[in-house]
Design an enzyme around this catalytic site. Structure first.
Site, PDB file in Angstrom:
ATOM      1  N   SER A 100      -3.126  -4.159 -10.774  1.00  0.00           N
ATOM      2  CA  SER A 100      -3.772  -2.972  -9.998  1.00  0.00           C
ATOM      3  C   SER A 100      -3.785  -3.383  -8.327  1.00  0.00           C
ATOM      4  O   SER A 100      -2.986  -4.326  -8.152  1.00  0.00           O
ATOM      5  CB  SER A 100      -5.251  -2.872 -10.223  1.00  0.00           C
ATOM      6  OG  SER A 100      -5.987  -3.907  -9.589  1.00  0.00           O
ATOM      7  N   LYS A 101      -4.226  -2.542  -7.434  1.00  0.00           N
ATOM      8  CA  LYS A 101      -4.064  -2.727  -5.992  1.00  0.00           C
ATOM      9  C   LYS A 101      -4.595  -3.820  -5.730  1.00  0.00           C
ATOM     10  O   LYS A 101      -4.275  -4.515  -4.683  1.00  0.00           O
ATOM     11  CB  LYS A 101      -4.733  -1.583  -5.269  1.00  0.00           C
ATOM     12  CG  LYS A 101      -3.956  -0.360  -5.413  1.00  0.00           C
ATOM     13  CD  LYS A 101      -4.177   0.517  -4.059  1.00  0.00           C
ATOM     14  CE  LYS A 101      -3.094   1.804  -4.084  1.00  0.00           C
ATOM     15  NZ  LYS A 101      -3.656   2.891  -4.436  1.00  0.00           N
ATOM     16  N   ARG A 102      -5.642  -4.470  -6.484  1.00  0.00           N
ATOM     17  CA  ARG A 102      -6.142  -5.861  -5.858  1.00  0.00           C
ATOM     18  C   ARG A 102      -5.224  -7.083  -6.000  1.00  0.00           C
ATOM     19  O   ARG A 102      -5.175  -8.047  -5.231  1.00  0.00           O
ATOM     20  CB  ARG A 102      -7.147  -6.134  -7.211  1.00  0.00           C
ATOM     21  CG  ARG A 102      -8.425  -6.200  -7.037  1.00  0.00           C
ATOM     22  CD  ARG A 102      -9.201  -6.451  -8.117  1.00  0.00           C
ATOM     23  NE  ARG A 102      -8.794  -5.990  -9.606  1.00  0.00           N
ATOM     24  CZ  ARG A 102      -8.655  -6.682 -10.628  1.00  0.00           C
ATOM     25  NH1 ARG A 102      -8.773  -8.156 -10.401  1.00  0.00           N
ATOM     26  NH2 ARG A 102      -8.022  -6.491 -11.630  1.00  0.00           N
TER      27      ARG A 102
END
Ligand code: GLU
Length: 478
Positions: free
Chosen positions: A245-247
């Site tokens: 994910s964007k994390r």
């Protein structure tokens, strides 16, 4: 040429995620390496979440990655009549049936099943009523859904090209809805109907679809004779083993473009997440087409590793031919206003300018900003560098350099070096004492490739112009 036909079937409900891009890439490479066809199908049946903007973004991302398609893009919503025809045929053949059960009835049944600890599958009431031969009696005022009649016993084996044989018990498969009460076909039906109509021979996709596969395989069998071959790839996970994910880093392909990655580096990175060829790490796209085979696709989860992607980007920047680099670099230079989109520098000049920068550039943004001082007429001085190196006492040194450079017949790095050495010998100073102020005068800052190369590439006219500006900037000692 072969009769292999694969497809990439994105749902345009978001940007082109790197996980989907990897699926597209595996399909594309399989087609290209086998002489097959790569088909692009936009699965836009979720009308609320699908947008034209997302479709444009997906196409742009694919074009940027070089994943060209042979047929399409087809839009699933434009093929709805074909899907409905398949549903009618399935009903006629007794492979599907109308279900008049009301939502309340289904809900009550579900609750009961939960209470009894039984699986929450449809109890097949309407299937029994219709006995698979005749449709169940229409119930007045109820718009029926259509359900697929799954086999009630036995099992199905999916011989997956990546995962090997995976067995599912038919008993566990629900009589899934293939048409809603408004007549619109549902996902599992549409995918199969399109794959059959498009003559798809291999379905390569993420393993998040593996659970749909036995259901779809039964629908394939009912519509056509044999399902295609399946290949389910492991998903891309973040370093913490959670879903990417964007994390963990950018998830959109176009974000990687904006961050200065070369498409060939992203392609190389994504294919190595799951596929190997000996211990080779760096591949050109041509090599991938030559070496790719499904046998060497692994089953272990792929962990996103940004350092490796950055390393590959630096490697690809070094090995990409100048004419290809020009095409990729121009948009970055144009976005800073350094050149316009149609920039067409002299090929030899561009190649030598590039050669001085590629060793140290990590990405195309960095490369473009270093390239600026080769292209622009004049440069802005970095204030700190100016204060340190453009001093009144440097003026004389610059004036001598100007004279020397004016006199060089053949303006090459070697001749420039010789003349600079002459100046330093006469003045009994180290080369750095001359080179560093000249570097500031020509590039605006204190870090650049070898100064003699810089002087040759910037070219005599602009070098003299910049040195004279630097002389002005030195001010006077009074
Ligand atoms: N549209 C599906 C998705 O975006 C792909 C379906 C398939 O590949 O069968 O996940």
């Amino acid at each position: 040429m072969s009769d292999i036909r694969v497809r990439f079937a994105p749902s345009p409900t978001g940007h082109l995620h790197i996980g989907s891009a990897r699926t597209a890439l595996f399909n594309w490479l399989f087609a290209r390496s086998q002489g097959g066809k790569f088909i692009l199908r936009i699965e836009d049946t979720d009308r609320e979440r699908s947008t034209d903007q997302y479709i444009d973004g997906i196409l742009e991302g694919m074009r940027w990655m070089g994943l060209d398609w042979d047929e399409g893009p087809f839009r699933q919503t434009e093929r709805i009549d074909l899907h409905k025809k398949h549903i009618e045929d399935l009903i006629k053949a007794g492979d599907a049936y109308y279900c008049y059960c009301s939502p309340e009835e289904l809900d009550a049944h579900r609750k009961q099943a939960m209470k009894d600890g039984k699986p929450m599958r449809y109890n097949r009431k309407c299937r029994e009523l219709s006995n698979l031969a005749e449709p169940a009696e229409p119930v007045e005022g109820v718009a029926p859904v259509v359900r697929f009649a799954m086999p009630l016993a036995g099992h199905i084996v999916i011989d997956d090209m990546i995962k090997g044989k995976v067995t599912f018990n038919n008993e566990e498969l629900d009589d899934l809805i293939i048409a809603r009460s408004d007549g619109t076909p549902t996902y599992n039906l549409v995918v199969v109907a399109d794959d059959v109509d498009m003559g798809i021979t291999h379905v390569i996709r993420g393993e998040d679809h593996l659970n749909n596969t036995p259901k779809q395989a039964h629908i394939y069998k009912a519509i056509a004779s044999e399902p295609p071959r399946f290949a389910h790839q492991s998903l891309i996970l973040g370093p913490d083993k959670g879903k990417m994910s964007k994390r963990h880093g950018a998830t959109s392909v176009l974000d990687y473009r904006d961050q200065g990655y070369l498409p060939s580096a992203l392609v190389n990175y994504l294919i190595r997440l799951g596929w190997s060829h000996g211990d080779q790490e760096v591949f050109t796209t041509e090599e991938l087409i030559k070496y790719f085979s499904m046998e060497n696709v692994g089953t272990s989860p792929s962990i996103y590793d940004k350092d490796k992607l950055q390393w590959l980007n630096a490697e690809h920047i070094k090995m990409t031919p100048p004419e290809v680099m020009l095409r990729h670099l121009t948009p970055y230079l144009a976005s800073e206003g350094t050149v316009d989109e149609g920039w067409a520098p002299d090929a030899e000049w561009f190649a030598s300018a590039l050669a001085t920068l590629v060793e140290r550039a990590k990405d195309l943004n960095e490369l473009a900003s270093s390239m600026r001082y080769y292209i622009l007429e004049t440069v802005e001085f970095d204030q700190k560098a100016k204060a340190k190196f453009l001093k009144p006492e440097t003026k004389e040194l610059f004036e001598e350099a100007v004279k020397e450079l004016e006199g060089i017949e053949d303006f090459t790095a070697a001749n420039i070096e010789e003349s600079f050495k002459g100046i330093c010998e006469r003045r009994e100073i180290g080369l750095g004492k001359l080179a560093q102020p000249v570097r500031v005068a020509l590039t605006g800052g204190t870090a650049s490739p070898g100064i003699f190369d810089v002087i040759e590439i910037v070219g005599r006219e602009r070098v003299l112009l910049r040195l004279n500006k630097a002389i002005e900037a030195c001010g006077s000692s009074e």
